[in-house]
Design an enzyme around this catalytic site. Structure first.
Site, short mmCIF file in Angstrom:
data_model
loop_
_atom_site.label_atom_id
_atom_site.label_comp_id
_atom_site.label_asym_id
_atom_site.label_seq_id
_atom_site.Cartn_x
_atom_site.Cartn_y
_atom_site.Cartn_z
N CYS A 2 8.53 5.93 -3.05
CA CYS A 2 8.90 5.85 -1.65
C CYS A 2 10.18 6.65 -1.40
O CYS A 2 10.74 7.26 -2.30
CB CYS A 2 9.14 4.40 -1.24
SG CYS A 2 7.78 3.29 -1.65
N ARG A 50 6.97 4.49 2.79
CA ARG A 50 6.21 4.01 1.63
C ARG A 50 5.07 4.94 1.23
O ARG A 50 4.30 5.40 2.08
CB ARG A 50 5.62 2.63 1.92
CG ARG A 50 4.95 2.01 0.68
CD ARG A 50 4.30 0.69 0.98
NE ARG A 50 3.75 0.11 -0.24
CZ ARG A 50 2.72 -0.72 -0.28
NH1 ARG A 50 2.12 -1.09 0.84
NH2 ARG A 50 2.28 -1.19 -1.42
#
Length: 613
Positions: A2, A50
């Site tokens: 991420c 993410r």
């Protein structure tokens, strides 16, 4: 995998700074194309993008836990490979979990052990915890520095992010680069903690940085330490094999498609073979990818670094291991494309690249991302096992400097710098490198009874593992994450690094060749052609059309004499390189042109304030 970012300010209410937090978070969209989230407390704001790898529906961030004394919130980038074992331990301590994600395990590990959780993690990670119980921010980076994390102290707090661009999106961060930043940019030494941008720092590998109302403090939780090695050759080979099998097994865990990066060298071949054998136990095949260039194999010309083309060896491994293999074949136009070059610079935030090596890496990752989300790489095996030419070059061994700087081009006087002479004088890179080298070797402990030669080789190994490898890890992280691909590096598992670092050089090279321990530990897995192959670095195109394209781009730049790049580079040297006949365009000439074009694009994209005095 991420992108994380955030802002702590003890003198303002950040709940009204949503637009700035959003701007910081969106700079990380390439690292996390699957989801976004933010968290704001009065003095703290966290942002997250993410890339979903494990527990796709359950791992959303920022992840929070409400306690009687305040909220604890986590933003986290990377993978913790021992999370299932940690979950069992935490459950035994009374913790309850609502997801199957490693993120929730990391958050509860912090609740259980505070910043001492760092010592318990095995993996690649950069994380930040806002602890509302005492209004502190805790930032932690993995031991080898696989995952990046930067911070920028402010008068009343701190900004942080996975990449400089996240910090630079905040109006409090000044876009300035001083001479010392340019020294770091051009010296090829990677000073720990240095971020080039003025006022910005890296969280150093193996380090916890805590920010509170009292200020900022650092704690080193891991460093590469000297220890006696008592195993004989057979036991050492067996230990390496056992560690490799465990590391690869851990790093194959994912809920998304996986693959391997296969170059046909010992490192990637051994890693691919291990992965193929382990996945075959579950009826799966490994996907493998390799980069190649149009006409490279048929027209390959050997040089001091690269004696053989990669492709024949790649195909040997793919056939022997039964992988589902694909060559990604690139042409000169794609490698020289200015949009690709600009994408590389945006990924790095700096013009610190390796020319066509960077362009091809990014294009390779773009192609792989169409098929896989996770890739295993052989990166760092040369640093761990001693694979580079400088490990065996007597002049590099004896030099009182970073051994990778003792190159054939420098020794022959071929090395050419396109920087303006007055800038070169002001930078004084020789002194900068010398100071960095003295600092780098000052803390390396010598074993009792260790010979002068073994201690010399220990220092060379230590320099590669604590300085050089970080340049390559940063390069691979930025290129891969710019297209949303997670690249894992099994050879950077800290247990393997510690064990092999402390094996004496006589064991690392017991057969007189590079990476003897790795070769012997995996000899039953790899084709004989690869077992016998000499080290060959990541490939570089030999197509003369690439150099011609560089010259055309340089001529376009020269037609703009007012471009700010000419504050840094010497126009006449660039003109000479741009006019040189194709057969006379050496690798050194190419590097000068590539550096000029990189600097020009960086200035166009970032408009940094340069302080050259």
């Amino acid at each position: 995998m991420c992108g994380i970012t955030g802002w702590v300010s003890y003198e303002r209410d950040l709940r009204g700074e949503g637009a700035t937090l959003d701007a910081m978070t969106e700079t990380m969209a390439c690292r996390g194309p699957d989801d976004r989230g933010t968290f704001t407390d009065r003095p703290a704001a966290l942002g997250h993008r993410r890339l979903a790898i494990i527990d796709l529906p359950g791992g959303r961030q920022p992840m929070t836990v409400e306690t009687p004394n305040g909220t604890v919130a986590l933003v986290y980038s990377g993978e913790v490979y021992n999370f299932t074992g940690l979950r069992r331990e935490l459950k035994a301590r009374g913790h309850r979990f609502t997801t199957d994600s490693d993120t929730e395990v990391v958050l509860h590990a912090y609740l259980a052990w505070g910043d001492a959780l760092a010592e318990r993690l095995n993996g690649m990670y950069a994380l930040a915890v806002w602890d509302g119980r005492d209004d502190t921010l805790v930032m932690i980076r993995d031991r080898m520095g696989i995952k990046p994390l930067y911070y920028y102290p402010t008068p009343d707090g701190v900004l942080f992010g996975s990449e400089p661009k996240a910090i630079l999106a905040n109006p409090l961060a000044r876009h300035r680069v001083r001479l010392d930043g340019l020294r770091e940019l051009f010296a090829m030494v990677k000073t720990p903690g240095h971020a080039v941008w003025d006022g910005m720092h890296e969280v150093e590998p193996g380090t916890v940085v805590t920010v509170g109302r009292y200020g900022l403090r650092r704690r080193v939780y891991w460093r590469l330490e000297t220890r006696p090695h008592t195993d004989d050759r057979a036991a050492s080979v067996a230990a390496v094999r056992s560690l490799l099998e465990d590391v690869v097994r851990r790093q194959l865990v994912a809920d998304v498609p996986r693959c391997t990066l296969l170059s046909g060298g010992l490192d990637s071949s051994a890693m691919t073979a291990l992965a193929a054998r382990q996945l075959a136990e579950h009826g799966e095949k490994v996907r493998s990818f390799a980069v190649d260039f149009v006409g490279q194999t048929d027209h390959f010309v050997a040089d001091e670094l690269r004696r053989t083309p990669d492709t024949p060896f790649v195909h040997d491994v793919a056939h022997a291991c039964g992988t589902d293999h694909q060559d990604i074949v690139l042409d000169a136009d794609a490698l020289a494309d200015l949009d690709v070059r600009a994408a590389v610079i945006r990924a790095r935030d700096l013009p610190v690249g390796f020319g066509d090596l960077d362009s091809s890496l990014l294009l390779l990752f773009r192609a792989i991302r169409e098929h896989s989300t996770v890739a295993l790489s052989g990166e760092s095996a040369d640093e761990v096992f001693g694979g580079y030419l400088q490990f065996f070059d007597e002049e590099a061994r004896a030099a009182e400097t970073f051994p990778w700087l003792v190159s054939p081009a420098r020794r022959s006087g071929e090395e050419q710098d396109v920087l303006r002479p007055e800038l070169t004088e002001a930078l004084d890179l020789e002194a900068y490198v010398a100071d960095g080298y003295r600092t780098a070797v000052s803390g390396i402990v010598r074993l009792d009874g260790e010979s002068d030669f073994e201690y010399r080789m220990r220092r060379i190994c230590h320099l590669h593992l604590t300085r050089f490898v970080r340049i390559l890890l940063d390069r691979k992280d930025r290129a891969s994450m710019s297209v949303g691909l997670e690249v894992r590096v099994p050879f950077c598992d800290h247990r393997l690094v510690e064990y092999v670092y402390n094996t004496p050089w006589s064991l690392k090279s017991f057969d007189g060749r590079e990476k003897s321990l790795l070769r012997e530990a995996t000899r039953d897995l790899i084709p004989k052609s690869v077992y016998d192959r000499a080290k060959s670095p990541y490939p570089s195109t030999q197509d003369p059309r690439y150099a011609v394209a560089l010259q055309e781009h340089a001529k376009d730049l020269l037609s703009r004499p007012g471009h700010p790049v000419f504050r840094l580079v010497d126009r006449e040297r660039v003109r000479q390189a741009a006019r040189r006949d194709t057969p006379q365009i050496t690798q050194t000439s190419r590097r000068g042109l590539e550096r000029t074009l990189d600097l020009a694009l960086w200035l166009d994209l970032y408009s940094p304030e340069l302080s050259l005095t």
